[in-house]
Design a protein around this motif. Structure first.
Motif, PDB file in Angstrom:
ATOM      1  N   PHE A   1      42.111  45.347  46.994  1.00 51.24           N
ATOM      2  CA  PHE A   1      40.738  45.097  46.543  1.00 51.24           C
ATOM      3  C   PHE A   1      40.331  43.699  46.964  1.00 51.24           C
TER       4      PHE A   1
ATOM      5  N   SER B   1      38.815  41.022  46.134  1.00 55.12           N
ATOM      6  CA  SER B   1      38.206  40.246  45.060  1.00 55.12           C
ATOM      7  C   SER B   1      37.728  38.889  45.556  1.00 55.12           C
TER       8      SER B   1
ATOM      9  N   VAL C   1      34.174  39.254  46.872  1.00 55.79           N
ATOM     10  CA  VAL C   1      33.225  39.414  45.768  1.00 55.79           C
ATOM     11  C   VAL C   1      32.963  38.065  45.097  1.00 55.79           C
TER      12      VAL C   1
ATOM     13  N   ILE D   1      35.460  47.750  30.910  1.00 54.71           N
ATOM     14  CA  ILE D   1      36.060  47.328  32.179  1.00 54.71           C
ATOM     15  C   ILE D   1      37.004  48.385  32.749  1.00 54.71           C
ATOM     16  N   GLY D   2      36.966  49.591  32.195  1.00 55.02           N
ATOM     17  CA  GLY D   2      37.762  50.675  32.757  1.00 55.02           C
ATOM     18  C   GLY D   2      39.150  50.834  32.185  1.00 55.02           C
TER      19      GLY D   2
ATOM     20  N   VAL E   1      37.965  42.184  37.805  1.00 57.89           N
ATOM     21  CA  VAL E   1      37.773  43.283  36.860  1.00 57.89           C
ATOM     22  C   VAL E   1      37.693  44.651  37.532  1.00 57.89           C
ATOM     23  N   PRO E   2      36.994  44.807  38.667  1.00 56.45           N
ATOM     24  CA  PRO E   2      36.963  46.135  39.298  1.00 56.45           C
ATOM     25  C   PRO E   2      38.293  46.587  39.895  1.00 56.45           C
ATOM     26  N   SER E   3      39.300  45.708  39.916  1.00 54.19           N
ATOM     27  CA  SER E   3      40.608  46.081  40.454  1.00 54.19           C
ATOM     28  C   SER E   3      41.170  47.274  39.685  1.00 54.19           C
ATOM     29  N   PRO E   4      41.842  48.198  40.375  1.00 54.35           N
ATOM     30  CA  PRO E   4      42.445  49.341  39.669  1.00 54.35           C
ATOM     31  C   PRO E   4      43.667  48.973  38.845  1.00 54.35           C
TER      32      PRO E   4
ATOM     33  N   LYS F   1      42.955  43.360  35.881  1.00 57.30           N
ATOM     34  CA  LYS F   1      41.728  43.487  35.077  1.00 57.30           C
ATOM     35  C   LYS F   1      41.781  42.557  33.870  1.00 57.30           C
TER      36      LYS F   1
END
Length: 756
Positions: free
Chosen positions: A188, A190, A193, A601-602, A676-679, A684
Motif C-alpha cells: 500500500f 501510504s 497518500v 477504519i475497517g 489507515v487504509p492499509s489492509p 491501521k
C-alpha cells in the motif's frame, strides 16, 4: 563611566553567526555544488545497497524464552517441519468420499511440485486431520523458508492459483498461514497518500506553490537517500518489513515539519527587510537550532528501543534514525542551497486562496502578536487553572480504554472476510474448534534421559498429563524424529489463540504439568508455537518497558534542561508528553475493540494489541511531542530573555509558532492517517494512534495545557538553581534574532566565506 573594553574610534567587532548560520552561508553561496553533492550521495547510497544490501528479516521470538528454545529444538531435530507452513483446508459434504479424496490427493501432489514447497502431508494418513463430522480436513504444506518474508510473493500467488483452480461447487478450498496473509495484504503506497495530503495543507498554509514546494522537495530528498540506505541497515541488523514504511512516513513528516518551520521564519525575515542571503543565515541561526534540538529528541527516543533487547526493534530503530539523520542533514544544507535559487521568489505562483500573511516582527526581531493569539493567550491566562484541570481530565479520559487492553498478535481471524486466510481460519474453527488455529507445540528433548526406556517413559507420561489438563481439547500422538531423540506433541486448546484462557493454559503447562515429568526423567520439554511465542514476547516487553520509558524521559529532560536552562520546563514537558502518549494508547485500544470505533477504519472484529505497538509508538511519539515543545518554548524563551515578562513570552511563543504547529500537526496527522487504509490491522492501529496523538498533542497539549501551566507557574517556568545555571553550557537554542534586525548592530561577520 567610560567603557574601556573597546578603544575610542575603533570599530566594534561584528558578531559572528553560529555554526548553523555559517553553514547556511556556505550552502547558499555554493548551492550548485551542494545539489551535486546530494545527487552523488544518493547515487553512492544506491550503489552500496545494490552491492552489499541485505533482505528484510525478523524473528519475533524472545531470546532465551521457552518458546525460543522449543523453536531451536524443532529446527535442529525436525528440520523438515521447521519451515514456514501453509495450511490447506478442504470442506465438502463428505471429505472421505473417494471422489473427493482423489481430488484432494491430486491437489496436494500438484502443490508439492511448486517452488519452495518441500512436502505436503497426507491428511488421510495423519491422525486428527479430518474433523469429527467428516466435512472438513486440514493438510499442511512445508516450505523451505524459515520466515514468511523470505517467500517470494509471486510463488505464493502460484500456490493460491493452484488451490483456486481445484475448487468446484460443493468443494471449498482455502489456504492459510503467514505467507498467504502477506501475499493477500499486498503493498500500500501510504507514502504517496501522505505526500499528497501534505502538499494540499502546505498550499493552504502558504498560498504559494514555491513556498509549499520547498518542504516537499527537501523531505523527498531526505527520503530518497534514507530509503537507499535501508538495504545496508538490513545487512547489519534484523529489519522487519514494516520498519521502512514507518521510517519513510516519519522522515516525510519530520522533513516537511522542520522545513515548514524554517520557511515560515525565512518569510518573517524577508518581511522585516533582510535580503535573501541574510534571511537564510538568520533562519538557520534561529529556527535551525530548534530543528537540531528537536531532531536530537527524536533520535534519543529511538535509541530507547535498544533497551528492549530485541533484534527486530533495534533494526527498526536504526532504520528510523537514519531517516531522521537524513532529514536533519538536508534541512541544514540542501534547504539553504534551494533558498539560493528560490529565496527571492518564495511567494511566487500564489494561489487564489485568500490572504496568507506572515507574522510581523518588530525591531529587535521579536514577534508582534496578532489579535487572535493575544485574545487566546489572555483567555488561557484568565482561566489557567480551569484549563489545566480540564485538559488533564480529558487526556485521562481518552487514556481509559487502554486499561482493558488485551495484548497479543492479530491473526487471520482479524483479516478481511474475503481473504483466503480468513476463510481458512473460520473453516478450521468450525470444523476442529477455535484452538486448532493456534496449537501449542510441545517439543521434548529425550537425549538427556539415561536410556531409551526412560525417554519413552517420559514421553508417555507427558502425553497422558497433557491430555488430562483442563482446557486441552485434544493431543496429537507423539511424533518422534528419525534419530528417536526428540518428540513433537501438538496440543490443541479449547480456546482460540487470542483468548486469555489459552495464555493461562500455556503458563499452566509450563509451571504445573511439565515439571513433574522432567524432574522425574531428566528429559527437557519446552512449549512453543506462535501462540506461546506471542505470550513470551509480551511478557518480555512488559518487563523491559520501564527501562525504555525511564531512559527516554530522563535523557529528553536533560536535553531540555540544557536547551532552556529551566527546571520546570523539562518536568512539565515530560508529564504532558506522557499524558499525550497515554491518550493515544487509549484511542488505539478503543479501535482495536471493534464496535463503532473500529468499524470506522475497517476493524470489524476485536483484535489484541501487539506489545511492540505501544513500545514503538512511545519511542516515536515522545520524540515528536518534544519537537513541538522545542518549537513553542524556544520562541517563548526568546521573548523571555528579551523582556523578562512571562505573560508576554507566552503570547509571543503562541504567536510565533501557533500557525506553524497547527500546520505541522495537520501534515503529521495526514501522513500517519495514510496508514489507515492499509489492509494490515497493526498498521491501521498504529496509523490511528499516531495521528490521534499528534492531533491531541498539537491542540489540547501545546495550544492549551502548556500555556495554561506556564501561566500558573509564572516566573518559576524559567528558574534554575544558580549553581546549576553556572555549570550548564549555553546552547542558545533560540538564537540571537536581535542581531539581524537591530540597526545599531553591525552585520554579522560571515568568517571564512567567499562573498562572490
Amino acid at each position: 563611566m567610560t567603557d574601556t573594553t573597546t578603544p575610542r574610534g575603533a570599530r566594534a567587532r561584528p558578531p559572528r553567526p553560529g555554526p548553523l548560520g555559517r553553514l547556511a552561508a556556505v550552502s547558499y553561496r555554493r548551492r550548485g555544488r551542494v545539489l551535486v553533492a546530494w545527487a552523488l550521495a544518493l547515487a553512492a547510497a544506491s550503489g552500496l545497497t545494490a552491492a552489499f544490501g541485505g533482505d528484510f528479516t525478523v524473528d519475533y521470538a524472545t531470546s532465551g524464552s521457552d518458546s525460543k528454545q522449543a523453536q531451536d529444538l524443532l529446527t535442529e531435530r525436525f528440520p523438515e517441519q521447521a519451515g514456514e507452513p501453509v495450511d490447506v483446508v478442504v470442506h465438502a459434504d463428505d471429505v472421505t468420499d473417494p471422489a473427493v479424496r482423489d481430488e484432494v490427493t491430486t491437489l496436494l501432489d500438484d502443490l508439492e511440485t511448486l517452488p519452495h514447497v518441500t512436502a505436503a502431508a497426507d491428511p488421510y494418513d495423519t491422525p486428527g486431520a479430518i474433523a469429527a463430522d467428516g466435512q472438513t480436513l486440514l493438510a499442511r504444506l512445508n516450505l523451505d523458508v524459515a520466515n514468511p518474508e523470505d517467500m517470494p510473493v509471486a510463488d505464493t500467488e502460484t500456490i493460491l492459483s493452484a488451490a483456486d483452480a481445484a475448487e468446484r461447487p460443493g468443494l471449498e478450498i482455502a489456504l492459510g498461514g503467514e505467507t498467504i496473509r502477506l501475499a493477500e495484504a499486498g503493498e500500500f503506497g501510504s507514502e504517496i497518500v501522505g505526500l499528497v495530503a501534505a502538499a494540499i495543507i502546505l498550499l493552504v498554509t502558504f498560498g504559494s506553490v514555491v513556498a509549499a514546494g520547498l518542504p516537499i522537495s527537501v523531505a523527498l530528498a531526505g527520503l530518497a537517500v534514507s530509503a537507499s540506505l535501508t538495504g545496508l541497515v538490513a545487512a547489519a541488523f534484523d529489519v522487519p518489513d514494516w520498519a521502512p514504511i514507518l521510517a519513510s512516513l516519519l522522515g516525510i513528516a519530520l522533513g516537511i515539519d522542520y522545513v515548514l518551520l524554517m520557511v515560515t521564519r525565512f518569510r518573517e525575515w524577508r518581511a522585516a527587510g533582510l535580503d535573501p542571503e541574510r534571511s537564510t543565515v538568520a533562519t538557520l541561526d534561529t529556527a535551525g537550532r530548534s530543528v537540531l534540538v528537536a531532531g536530537a529528541t527524536v533520535m534519543v527516543s529511538m535509541l530507547g528501543l535498544f533497551a528492549m533487547g530485541l533484534s527486530y526493534m533495534q533494526g527498526a530503530a536504526v532504520v528510523t534514525m537514519v531517516a531522521v539523520l537524513m532529514v536533519i542533514a538536508v534541512a541544514t544544507t540542501l534547504f539553504p542551497a534551494l533558498l539560493g535559487f528560490l529565496g527571492r521568489h518564495i511567494d511566487r505562483l500564489r494561489l487564489p486562496l485568500g490572504r496568507r500573511g506572515t507574522v510581523r516582527l518588530a525591531a529587535g526581531g521579536h514577534v508582534e502578536p496578532g489579535v487572535g493569539w493575544r485574545r487566546w493567550s489572555r483567555s488561557i491566562g484568565r482561566y489557567s487553572k480551569v484549563a489545566v484541570v480540564g485538559s488533564v481530565a480529558l487526556l485521562l479520559l481518552l487514556a481509559t480504554p487502554f486499561l482493558g487492553t488485551r495484548f497479543g498478535f492479530p491473526d487471520a481471524g482479524n483479516d478481511p472476510e474475503g481473504n483466503s486466510s480468513r476463510q481458512t481460519y473460520d473453516m478450521v474453527s468450525d470444523g476442529f474448534g477455535p484452538g486448532a488455529n493456534g496449537p501449542l507445540l510441545v517439543v521434548a528433548d529425550l537425549a538427556p534421559a539415561e536410556d531409551d526406556a526412560a525417554g519413552q517413559e517420559a514421553l508417555d507420561q507427558l502425553a497422558t498429563s497433557l491430555g488430562a489438563t483442563a482446557g486441552v481439547a485434544s493431543v496429537a500422538p507423539p511424533q518422534l524424529n528419525p534419530a528417536g531423540d526428540a518428540a513433537l506433541i501438538s496440543v490443541v486448546p479449547e480456546s482460540g489463540p487470542q483468548d486469555g484462557d489459552t495464555e493461562d493454559l500455556a503458563r499452566e503447562l509450563r509451571a504445573d504439568v511439565i515439571p513433574p515429568v522432567t524432574d522425574a526423567t531428566g528429559a527437557e520439554v519446552h512449549v512453543g508455537g506462535v501462540t506461546a511465542a506471542v505470550i513470551d514476547s509480551n511478557a518480555d516487553m512488559a518487563d523491559r518497558l520501564p527501562l525504555l520509558i525511564g531512559g527516554v524521559v530522563a535523557v529528553s529532560m536533560l536535553l531540555l534542561l540544557l536547551a532552556f536552562r529551566s527546571v520546570a520546563i523539562p518536568l512539565t514537558a515530560a508529564a504532558m508528553n506522557l499524558l499525550s502518549v497515554a491518550a493515544s494508547y487509549g484511542v488505539v485500544a478503543l479501535v482495536l475493540e471493534g464496535g463503532w470505533a473500529g468499524g470506522l477504519i475497517g476493524i470489524d472484529a476485536a483484535a489484541p494489541m501487539p506489545a511492540f505497538v505501544p513500545v514503538t509508538m512511545f519511542a516515536i511519539l515522545f520524540g515528536l511531542s518534544m519537537d513541538y515543545e522545542v518549537f513553542l518554548i524556544s520562541r517563548m524563551r526568546e521573548s523571555w530573555v528579551r523582556t523578562g515578562d512571562n505573560s508576554r513570552a507566552i503570547v509571543d511563543g503562541l504567536a510565533g509558532t501557533g500557525r506553524v504547529i497547527t500546520a505541522a500537526a495537520a501534515i503529521m496527522v495526514a501522513v500517519f492517517a495514510a496508514l489507515v487504509p492499509s489492509p494490515d490491522v497493526v498498521l491501521k492501529a498504529m496509523g490511528v494512534g499516531m495521528a490521534a496523538a499528534i492531533l491531541i498533542d498539537a491542540t489540547i497539549v501545546r495550544m492549551l495545557l502548556v500555556p495554561a501551566t506556564m501561566h500558573v507557574l509564572g516566573r518559576a517556568n524559567w528558574w534554575a538553581p544558580r549553581a546549576l545555571d553556572r555549570r550548564l553550557p549555553q546552547l542558545h537554542v533560540e538564537g540571537r534574532p536581535e542581531v539581524y534586525l537591530d540597526p545599531a548592530e553591525p552585520e554579522p561577520e560571515l568568517a571564512g566565506v567567499d562573498r562572490r
